[in-house]
Design a protein around this motif. Structure first.
Motif, PDB file in Angstrom:
ATOM      1  N   GLY A 132      35.288  27.185  23.311  1.00 48.65           N
ATOM      2  CA  GLY A 132      35.717  28.545  23.619  1.00 48.65           C
ATOM      3  C   GLY A 132      34.566  29.488  23.886  1.00 48.65           C
ATOM      4  N   TYR A 133      33.351  29.003  23.583  1.00 46.23           N
ATOM      5  CA  TYR A 133      32.150  29.824  23.802  1.00 46.23           C
ATOM      6  C   TYR A 133      31.113  29.088  24.651  1.00 46.23           C
ATOM      7  CZ  TYR A 133      34.202  32.476  19.967  1.00 46.23           C
ATOM      8  OH  TYR A 133      35.062  33.193  19.177  1.00 46.23           O
ATOM      9  N   LYS A 134      30.938  27.801  24.387  1.00 44.69           N
ATOM     10  CA  LYS A 134      29.968  27.013  25.154  1.00 44.69           C
ATOM     11  C   LYS A 134      30.517  25.612  25.385  1.00 44.69           C
ATOM     12  CE  LYS A 134      27.276  25.594  21.071  1.00 44.69           C
ATOM     13  NZ  LYS A 134      28.173  26.177  20.074  1.00 44.69           N
ATOM     14  N   MET A 135      29.990  24.980  26.454  1.00 44.56           N
ATOM     15  CA  MET A 135      30.437  23.641  26.804  1.00 44.56           C
ATOM     16  C   MET A 135      29.914  22.624  25.804  1.00 44.56           C
ATOM     17  SD  MET A 135      32.199  24.390  29.477  1.00 44.56           S
ATOM     18  CE  MET A 135      32.667  22.732  30.002  1.00 44.56           C
ATOM     19  N   CYS A 136      30.676  21.548  25.628  1.00 42.30           N
ATOM     20  CA  CYS A 136      30.244  20.473  24.746  1.00 42.30           C
ATOM     21  C   CYS A 136      29.092  19.701  25.392  1.00 42.30           C
ATOM     22  CB  CYS A 136      31.411  19.533  24.455  1.00 42.30           C
ATOM     23  SG  CYS A 136      32.753  20.310  23.516  1.00 42.30           S
ATOM     24  N   LYS A 137      28.351  18.996  24.591  1.00 39.49           N
ATOM     25  CA  LYS A 137      27.167  18.267  25.059  1.00 39.49           C
ATOM     26  C   LYS A 137      27.535  17.284  26.171  1.00 39.49           C
ATOM     27  CE  LYS A 137      23.362  15.326  23.484  1.00 39.49           C
ATOM     28  NZ  LYS A 137      22.757  14.612  22.319  1.00 39.49           N
ATOM     29  N   GLY A 138      26.809  17.390  27.284  1.00 36.17           N
ATOM     30  CA  GLY A 138      27.001  16.474  28.401  1.00 36.17           C
ATOM     31  C   GLY A 138      28.092  16.875  29.371  1.00 36.17           C
ATOM     32  N   VAL A 139      28.828  17.947  29.065  1.00 39.36           N
ATOM     33  CA  VAL A 139      29.921  18.391  29.935  1.00 39.36           C
ATOM     34  C   VAL A 139      29.473  19.622  30.719  1.00 39.36           C
ATOM     35  CG1 VAL A 139      32.322  19.140  30.075  1.00 39.36           C
ATOM     36  CG2 VAL A 139      31.606  17.565  28.253  1.00 39.36           C
ATOM     37  N   THR A 140      29.632  19.590  32.029  1.00 38.42           N
ATOM     38  CA  THR A 140      29.246  20.711  32.894  1.00 38.42           C
ATOM     39  C   THR A 140      30.451  21.197  33.675  1.00 38.42           C
ATOM     40  OG1 THR A 140      26.991  19.863  33.156  1.00 38.42           O
ATOM     41  CG2 THR A 140      27.760  21.450  34.799  1.00 38.42           C
ATOM     42  N   SER A 141      30.641  22.518  33.691  1.00 41.88           N
ATOM     43  CA  SER A 141      31.730  23.127  34.449  1.00 41.88           C
ATOM     44  C   SER A 141      31.135  24.146  35.410  1.00 41.88           C
ATOM     45  CB  SER A 141      32.723  23.812  33.500  1.00 41.88           C
ATOM     46  OG  SER A 141      33.784  24.396  34.217  1.00 41.88           O
ATOM     47  N   MET A 142      31.402  23.976  36.692  1.00 41.88           N
ATOM     48  CA  MET A 142      30.892  24.879  37.723  1.00 41.88           C
ATOM     49  C   MET A 142      32.054  25.714  38.259  1.00 41.88           C
ATOM     50  SD  MET A 142      28.334  22.227  39.717  1.00 41.88           S
ATOM     51  CE  MET A 142      27.491  23.531  40.600  1.00 41.88           C
ATOM     52  N   LEU A 143      31.976  27.035  38.063  1.00 45.74           N
ATOM     53  CA  LEU A 143      33.061  27.930  38.440  1.00 45.74           C
ATOM     54  C   LEU A 143      33.107  28.130  39.948  1.00 45.74           C
ATOM     55  CD1 LEU A 143      35.308  29.834  37.415  1.00 45.74           C
ATOM     56  CD2 LEU A 143      33.570  31.641  37.297  1.00 45.74           C
ATOM     57  N   LEU A 144      34.268  27.850  40.534  1.00 51.82           N
ATOM     58  CA  LEU A 144      34.464  28.025  41.974  1.00 51.82           C
ATOM     59  C   LEU A 144      34.865  29.468  42.285  1.00 51.82           C
ATOM     60  CD1 LEU A 144      36.468  24.744  42.602  1.00 51.82           C
ATOM     61  CD2 LEU A 144      34.204  25.232  43.538  1.00 51.82           C
ATOM     62  N   PRO A 145      34.626  29.940  43.514  1.00 48.59           N
ATOM     63  CA  PRO A 145      35.110  31.269  43.908  1.00 48.59           C
ATOM     64  C   PRO A 145      36.633  31.300  43.848  1.00 48.59           C
ATOM     65  CG  PRO A 145      33.518  30.428  45.502  1.00 48.59           C
ATOM     66  CD  PRO A 145      33.867  29.287  44.599  1.00 48.59           C
ATOM     67  N   PRO A 146      37.232  32.478  43.697  1.00 50.99           N
ATOM     68  CA  PRO A 146      38.694  32.562  43.608  1.00 50.99           C
ATOM     69  C   PRO A 146      39.376  32.188  44.915  1.00 50.99           C
ATOM     70  CG  PRO A 146      37.729  34.754  43.713  1.00 50.99           C
ATOM     71  CD  PRO A 146      36.588  33.799  43.547  1.00 50.99           C
ATOM     72  N   ARG A 147      40.587  31.650  44.796  1.00 48.92           N
ATOM     73  CA  ARG A 147      41.407  31.386  45.975  1.00 48.92           C
ATOM     74  C   ARG A 147      41.833  32.706  46.585  1.00 48.92           C
ATOM     75  NH1 ARG A 147      45.947  28.311  43.008  1.00 48.92           N
ATOM     76  NH2 ARG A 147      47.136  29.301  44.654  1.00 48.92           N
ATOM     77  N   GLY A 148      41.949  32.740  47.888  1.00 53.06           N
ATOM     78  CA  GLY A 148      42.330  33.972  48.559  1.00 53.06           C
ATOM     79  C   GLY A 148      43.816  34.255  48.465  1.00 53.06           C
ATOM     80  N   GLY A 149      44.165  35.507  48.151  1.00 54.17           N
ATOM     81  CA  GLY A 149      45.541  35.959  48.235  1.00 54.17           C
ATOM     82  C   GLY A 149      46.419  35.709  47.041  1.00 54.17           C
ATOM     83  N   SER A 150      46.002  34.865  46.104  1.00 58.25           N
ATOM     84  CA  SER A 150      46.853  34.547  44.963  1.00 58.25           C
ATOM     85  C   SER A 150      46.215  35.040  43.674  1.00 58.25           C
ATOM     86  CB  SER A 150      47.090  33.032  44.878  1.00 58.25           C
ATOM     87  OG  SER A 150      45.857  32.352  44.769  1.00 58.25           O
ATOM     88  N   ALA A 151      47.001  35.049  42.605  1.00 58.23           N
ATOM     89  CA  ALA A 151      46.474  35.446  41.306  1.00 58.23           C
ATOM     90  C   ALA A 151      45.349  34.497  40.916  1.00 58.23           C
ATOM     91  CB  ALA A 151      47.581  35.419  40.263  1.00 58.23           C
ATOM     92  N   PRO A 152      44.232  35.018  40.413  1.00 58.98           N
ATOM     93  CA  PRO A 152      43.045  34.179  40.189  1.00 58.98           C
ATOM     94  C   PRO A 152      43.173  33.228  39.009  1.00 58.98           C
ATOM     95  CG  PRO A 152      42.661  36.400  39.391  1.00 58.98           C
ATOM     96  CD  PRO A 152      43.999  36.427  40.076  1.00 58.98           C
ATOM     97  N   VAL A 153      42.782  31.974  39.242  1.00 63.37           N
ATOM     98  CA  VAL A 153      42.623  30.964  38.206  1.00 63.37           C
ATOM     99  C   VAL A 153      41.169  30.515  38.276  1.00 63.37           C
ATOM    100  CG1 VAL A 153      43.297  28.655  37.423  1.00 63.37           C
ATOM    101  CG2 VAL A 153      45.013  30.195  38.383  1.00 63.37           C
TER     102      VAL A 153
END
Length: 504
Positions: A132-153
């Motif tokens: 909930g604060y930082k990624m676990c060891k060895g796991v990487t998450s790269m945030l993508l830009p938001p999709r156009g026109g829809s509610a952001p995920v």
């Protein structure tokens, strides 16, 4: 849940709910019955939203060819597993896995299982992603830009660098299967549930868009040819897309009820249930997309603005419209007679005749080809969408007739489905072009006087936030707009209510 109008209030929240309850909790529940109390406890936490759940299946470089995923989980001598993403193109694509609001996140991650150097096929693993604060060891998450026109995920690319997993992380057993693909499809069976559930969002989507359009059409006036103010609802150009959308909402509701009953029938082959879900989703999404586009155009410039919702409704449905994988496999299996979907309860009806003809024509074409696969790819593949929609149209029509949906709405639905491939009906002498026009006019004339009845029956007014549905709403909205005037700018009082969107 998915047919409740609140589901279209925020497409992002609907997405997160579906992942959490259907894909994650639903999949874990399958194993919890035999695994033990730890998994049961985790499912309970997920249902309470004490833990965020994600479903990491699709890879960036695989798309629909997910059975051949590259993410690997290698059994180590200690009994642990080494979870690894070999290349950037092998990252898990889309699930929102970045830390959010201090809530820990776990995921069901699919990876190729390797035992003593032998690949035993894709298997699900339970993996901790972040606290909930930082990624676990060895796991990487790269945030993508938001999709156009829809509610952001917060869509991401998620990868693993030799992450050690305990033996209990594997959901299932290590045994080698002699029906690897069938077992894999069984492990992702909640995806088919999601096809039916997410597809059904088209029902409240159609209800909301048609309600907004109807109220605006009644409110908006233009000068008629007689020189008097006339509401634009009095014009066929407005009536046709509106009543077609309303008819589809009622007919699809009947289809959904039938589809759920079929899907819950344990006596049906699981592949048949998957096929029904694919047909339902394909035709539901088709109707919602076409209706939202047509209605937003009839709103004029107002149809472009997010505050009137139709452009958002279109974009949200577009996000769940990727059904090609279901469609290609379904058509191929039907032509190969691998299994048979439920037959029509009205086999002499025009939609049933159309469906049978399309498949007979495709079967004849590929059978006469020296290479079945080549014939399928050249002739059938480009027509898969039309063929599956023909099954969905027939299923929807049958369900509506069998469940007693008002005849004028059924007639409107029949005409709309006919117009998607009018050439076939004319070519085979079922209808003439003129007959189709007159049938549509007659159905519309029968349905229009009952417009208020249909709008009331949909029960969506409490969920409508669009300001264009009444003069009062518009005046309240207008007062919230920033004002630039001379000699000084006027800053209007801001409303107390603020529309929030899901941010996970």
């Amino acid at each position: 849940m998915h047919t409740d109008p609140i589901m279209v209030s925020d497409g992002a929240a609907s997405t997160l709910l579906t992942i959490q309850y259907n894909l994650v909790a639903g999949t874990l529940a399958q194993y919890a019955a035999t695994t033990g109390s730890d998994l049961v406890s985790l499912v309970e936490k997920i249902l309470r939203w004490d833990v965020i759940g994600q479903f990491c299946l699709t890879e960036l470089g695989r798309g629909l060819d997910i059975f051949r995923m590259k993410t690997s989980a290698t059994l180590l001598p200690t009994g642990e597993f080494d979870l690894h993403t070999p290349l950037p193109s092998d990252a898990k694509f889309m699930p929102p896995t970045v830390p959010v609001k201090g809530l820990p996140c776990v995921a069901i991650v699919f990876a190729q299982l390797y035992v003593d150097g032998e690949c035993r096929g894709p298997r699900p693993f339970l993996v901790n992603l972040n606290d909930g604060y930082k990624m676990c060891k060895g796991v990487t998450s790269m945030l993508l830009p938001p999709r156009g026109g829809s509610a952001p995920v917060n869509h991401t690319l998620t990868s693993f660098n030799h992450v050690r997993l305990p033996p209990s992380a594997l959901l299932g057993n290590l045994d080698k299967s002699n029906k690897m693909h069938r077992d894999f499809m069984s492990s992702i069976w909640r995806v088919a549930v999601g096809s039916l559930a997410l597809g059904s969002i088209a029902i409240p989507n159609l209800q909301l868009s048609s309600y907004i359009a109807a109220r605006y059409f009644q409110r908006r006036h233009v000068t008629s040819v007689y020189g008097h103010p006339s509401p634009i609802i009095s014009y066929r150009t407005q009536q046709l897309p509106l009543l077609h959308a309303i008819a589809q909402a009622f007919v699809l509701k009947a289809l959904y009820k039938w589809g759920v009953e079929q899907f819950m029938d344990k006596n049906l082959d699981v592949r048949v249930r998957h096929g029904i879900a694919a047909c339902c989703k394909a035709v539901m999404i088709q109707h919602a997309q076409v209706a939202n586009y047509a209605l937003s155009e009839r709103l004029g410039a107002q149809g472009l603005f997010e505050y009137n919702r139709l452009s958002n409704l279109y974009s949200d449905v577009r996000g769940i419209s990727i059904a090609e994988g279901d469609i290609l496999g379904l058509v191929a299996d039907t032509l190969a007679q691998t299994y048979e979907l439920p037959l029509s309860t009205h086999p002499d009806g025009p939609l049933a005749l159309h469906e049978i003809s399309l498949f007979d024509e495709a079967t004849e074409t590929v059978s006469s080809s020296s290479d079945f696969t080549q014939g399928f790819m050249q002739y059938v593949q480009p027509r898969c969408q039309l063929m599956v929609e023909s099954m969905g149209h027939r299923m929807a029509y049958d369900a509506a007739v069998d469940q007693g949906v008002s005849q004028c709405l059924v007639d409107l639905y029949l005409i709309n489905a006919t117009k998607t491939d009018a050439a076939w009906y004319v070519e085979h002498g079922v209808f003439t072009r003129r007959a189709i026009v007159h049938m549509e006019d007659a159905a519309l004339s029968a349905a229009l006087p009952r417009l208020e009845e249909w709008l009331t029956a949909m029960e969506v007014e409490p969920y409508v936030s669009s300001p264009i549905i009444s003069d009062k709403r518009w005046e309240e909205f207008r007062k919230t707009l920033p004002v630039y005037s001379s000699p000084r700018a006027e800053v209007p009082a801001q409303p107390n209510l603020v529309l929030e969107r899901a941010r996970m």
